[in-house]
Write a protein that holds these residues in place. Structure first.
Motif, short mmCIF file in Angstrom:
data_model
loop_
_atom_site.label_atom_id
_atom_site.label_comp_id
_atom_site.label_asym_id
_atom_site.label_seq_id
_atom_site.Cartn_x
_atom_site.Cartn_y
_atom_site.Cartn_z
N GLY A 212 0.74 -1.13 -0.06
CA GLY A 212 0.15 -0.16 -0.04
C GLY A 212 0.89 1.35 0.01
N ALA A 213 1.95 1.27 0.56
CA ALA A 213 2.67 2.41 0.69
C ALA A 213 3.03 2.94 -0.77
CB ALA A 213 4.22 2.13 1.17
N CYS A 214 3.23 2.24 -1.67
CA CYS A 214 3.34 2.68 -3.33
C CYS A 214 2.10 2.63 -4.06
CB CYS A 214 4.45 1.77 -3.88
SG CYS A 214 6.31 2.01 -3.16
N SER B 177 -3.04 3.53 -6.68
CA SER B 177 -1.70 4.49 -6.23
C SER B 177 -2.04 6.03 -6.60
CB SER B 177 -0.57 3.87 -7.06
OG SER B 177 -0.65 4.02 -8.49
N SER B 178 -1.52 6.89 -5.73
CA SER B 178 -1.59 8.24 -5.76
C SER B 178 -0.49 8.77 -6.50
CB SER B 178 -1.81 8.72 -4.47
OG SER B 178 -0.73 8.47 -3.70
N ASP B 179 0.70 7.96 -6.39
CA ASP B 179 1.73 8.55 -7.11
C ASP B 179 1.87 7.93 -8.60
OD1 ASP B 179 4.42 9.05 -8.38
OD2 ASP B 179 5.32 8.86 -6.37
N PRO B 180 1.79 8.52 -9.93
CA PRO B 180 1.78 7.64 -11.08
C PRO B 180 2.69 7.29 -11.72
CG PRO B 180 2.05 10.19 -11.31
CD PRO B 180 1.77 10.01 -9.75
N GLN B 181 3.90 7.31 -10.85
CA GLN B 181 5.15 6.24 -11.24
C GLN B 181 5.11 4.84 -10.89
OE1 GLN B 181 8.83 6.67 -9.24
NE2 GLN B 181 7.98 8.00 -7.64
N TYR B 182 3.87 4.65 -10.12
CA TYR B 182 3.58 3.24 -9.52
C TYR B 182 2.45 2.81 -10.15
CZ TYR B 182 7.24 4.54 -6.00
OH TYR B 182 8.24 5.19 -5.40
N PRO B 183 2.46 1.57 -10.56
CA PRO B 183 1.10 1.28 -11.35
C PRO B 183 -0.16 0.74 -10.32
CG PRO B 183 2.64 -0.38 -11.09
CD PRO B 183 3.28 0.73 -10.75
N LYS B 184 -1.27 1.20 -10.80
CA LYS B 184 -2.57 0.76 -10.19
C LYS B 184 -2.41 -0.79 -10.40
CE LYS B 184 -5.31 4.95 -11.16
NZ LYS B 184 -6.40 5.46 -12.00
N PRO C 179 -2.17 -8.33 -19.02
CA PRO C 179 -2.45 -7.56 -17.90
C PRO C 179 -3.90 -6.60 -18.35
CG PRO C 179 -0.71 -6.61 -18.91
CD PRO C 179 -0.96 -7.80 -19.51
N GLN C 180 -4.57 -6.29 -17.46
CA GLN C 180 -5.61 -5.15 -17.55
C GLN C 180 -4.69 -3.83 -17.62
OE1 GLN C 180 -9.36 -4.22 -14.55
NE2 GLN C 180 -7.69 -3.09 -13.85
N LEU C 181 -5.36 -2.91 -18.43
CA LEU C 181 -4.61 -1.65 -18.66
C LEU C 181 -5.64 -0.57 -18.44
CD1 LEU C 181 -2.86 -2.05 -22.46
CD2 LEU C 181 -1.82 -2.34 -20.11
N THR C 182 -6.92 -0.73 -18.19
CA THR C 182 -7.97 0.18 -18.06
C THR C 182 -7.59 1.12 -17.03
OG1 THR C 182 -10.29 0.74 -17.76
CG2 THR C 182 -9.44 -1.46 -17.01
N SER C 183 -7.65 2.55 -17.05
CA SER C 183 -7.48 3.37 -16.08
C SER C 183 -5.98 3.66 -15.38
CB SER C 183 -8.55 3.27 -14.85
OG SER C 183 -9.87 3.21 -15.43
N GLN C 184 -5.24 2.88 -16.03
CA GLN C 184 -3.76 2.75 -15.59
C GLN C 184 -3.21 4.28 -15.76
OE1 GLN C 184 -1.32 1.92 -13.34
NE2 GLN C 184 -1.73 -0.01 -14.04
N HIS C 185 -2.32 4.58 -14.94
CA HIS C 185 -1.81 5.89 -15.01
C HIS C 185 -0.90 5.92 -16.29
CE1 HIS C 185 -2.35 6.96 -10.86
NE2 HIS C 185 -1.77 5.97 -10.54
N ALA C 186 -1.17 7.00 -17.06
CA ALA C 186 -0.30 7.31 -18.38
C ALA C 186 1.10 7.68 -18.08
CB ALA C 186 -0.82 8.75 -18.88
N GLN C 187 1.51 8.13 -16.85
CA GLN C 187 2.91 8.21 -16.87
C GLN C 187 3.69 6.66 -16.63
OE1 GLN C 187 4.34 10.99 -13.63
NE2 GLN C 187 6.16 9.89 -13.14
N ALA D 163 -0.45 5.97 -24.22
CA ALA D 163 -0.68 5.91 -22.61
C ALA D 163 -1.65 6.82 -22.36
CB ALA D 163 0.90 6.57 -22.34
N SER D 164 -1.86 8.05 -22.96
CA SER D 164 -2.93 8.87 -22.35
C SER D 164 -4.21 8.15 -22.58
CB SER D 164 -2.79 10.09 -23.11
OG SER D 164 -3.77 10.99 -22.68
N TYR D 165 -4.46 7.58 -23.75
CA TYR D 165 -5.97 7.02 -23.98
C TYR D 165 -5.91 5.80 -23.13
CZ TYR D 165 -9.56 4.57 -26.64
OH TYR D 165 -10.87 4.06 -26.67
N VAL D 166 -5.08 5.06 -22.76
CA VAL D 166 -5.27 4.13 -21.65
C VAL D 166 -5.98 4.62 -20.64
CG1 VAL D 166 -4.20 2.20 -20.44
CG2 VAL D 166 -3.76 2.18 -22.79
#
Length: 267
Positions: free
Chosen positions: A88-90, A97-104, A200-208, A248-251
């Motif tokens: 949960g930390a990342c 995740s609230s930080d877009p560098q870490y995947p949902k 893998p699931q891609l929906t709503s994943q962070h673009a970053q 990435a943005s579309y995903v």
């Protein structure tokens, strides 16, 4: 003519003796036959009991709960909640995740999470943080953590309207001129992925995160040495920076809208 009892006595005695011997022989034969019959019946009864008991003995106590891996059960989301606390930390306590560098991880399939944790543990996939996190996990731990996050829902993201057209083209149609197949062929029309095939699931994943991952794959990074792991690097190498940014943005904006599972959000 007189009757002489004394003369008939030997014959009577002879008949009596013969009768006694006959009765004795019958009794002895009956006594001998009884243990033999009991002895022969005992193994038969034992064999019958063993046969009747055999299916019960062979039936596993957790029938239907085990996977192909001996002793490893399907993931337990309740147990996984505690085991996923460190994640949960990342990745967020609910996998968002609230930080877009870490995947949902919310909504990601259990099978895919187990596979990637295994890759980190074996060193097939390189990441200093994740390799350290995966090292102490057992296969059962991985299944439990995967089950926990699989039961969560990914929070929707927002796509950049300026990039939607190109991103949608790549995701839904691909680019024949570049030899790029449609992403939805593997990751499904709504981005939910294909758990059975380990896509893998891609929906709503962070673009970053998607952008950084595609760039790494474009440069040759692979998450394994099997044919399955080499699919994405070969595709990413055909994408330029603008394609990667658009896709990435579309995903990130690809998610169910108003309950329509296949309708992407295109703000």
């Amino acid at each position: 003519m007189s009757f002489r009892p004394a003369g008939s006595r030997p014959a009577v005695l002879g008949y009596a003796v013969a009768l006694v011997f006959a009765l004795s022989a019958s009794i002895a034969a009956a006594q001998d036959a009884k243990p033999a019959a009991a002895t022969s019946a005992k193994p038969a009864a034992a064999a019958s009991a063993a046969t009747a008991a055999q299916p019960a003995a062979e039936k596993p106590a957790t029938a239907g709960a085990e996977t192909a891996h001996s002793g490893v059960k399907l993931g337990d989301a309740t147990a996984g909640q505690g085991k996923a606390a460190a994640c949960g930390a990342c990745h967020g306590m609910d996998g968002n995740s609230s930080d877009p560098q870490y995947p949902k991880l919310a909504g990601q399939s259990e099978q895919y999470i187990v596979q990637q944790l295994g890759n980190f543990k074996s060193g097939k996939r390189q990441n200093p943080i994740m390799m350290g996190m995966a090292a102490p996990l057992s296969e059962q731990d991985m299944h439990d953590i995967g089950a926990y996050f699989a039961g969560k829902t990914a929070l929707p993201g927002v796509a950049d309207q300026a990039l939607v057209e190109r991103g949608e083209q790549l995701y839904r149609q691909g680019d024949a001129a570049k030899g790029v197949p449609a992403c939805m062929a593997c990751h499904s029309i709504d981005g939910r992925g294909n758990p059975g095939a380990l896509y893998p699931q891609l929906t709503s994943q962070h673009a970053q995160y998607i952008q950084a991952t595609l760039k790494a794959m474009h440069d040759g990074t692979s998450w394994g040495d099997d044919a399955h792991a080499k699919i994405m690097p070969s595709i990413a190498q055909k994408l330029d920076e603008k394609d990667i940014a658009a896709l990435a943005s579309y995903v990130e904006g690809l998610h169910a809208a108003d309950g329509a599972a296949a309708k992407p959000a295109t703000p």
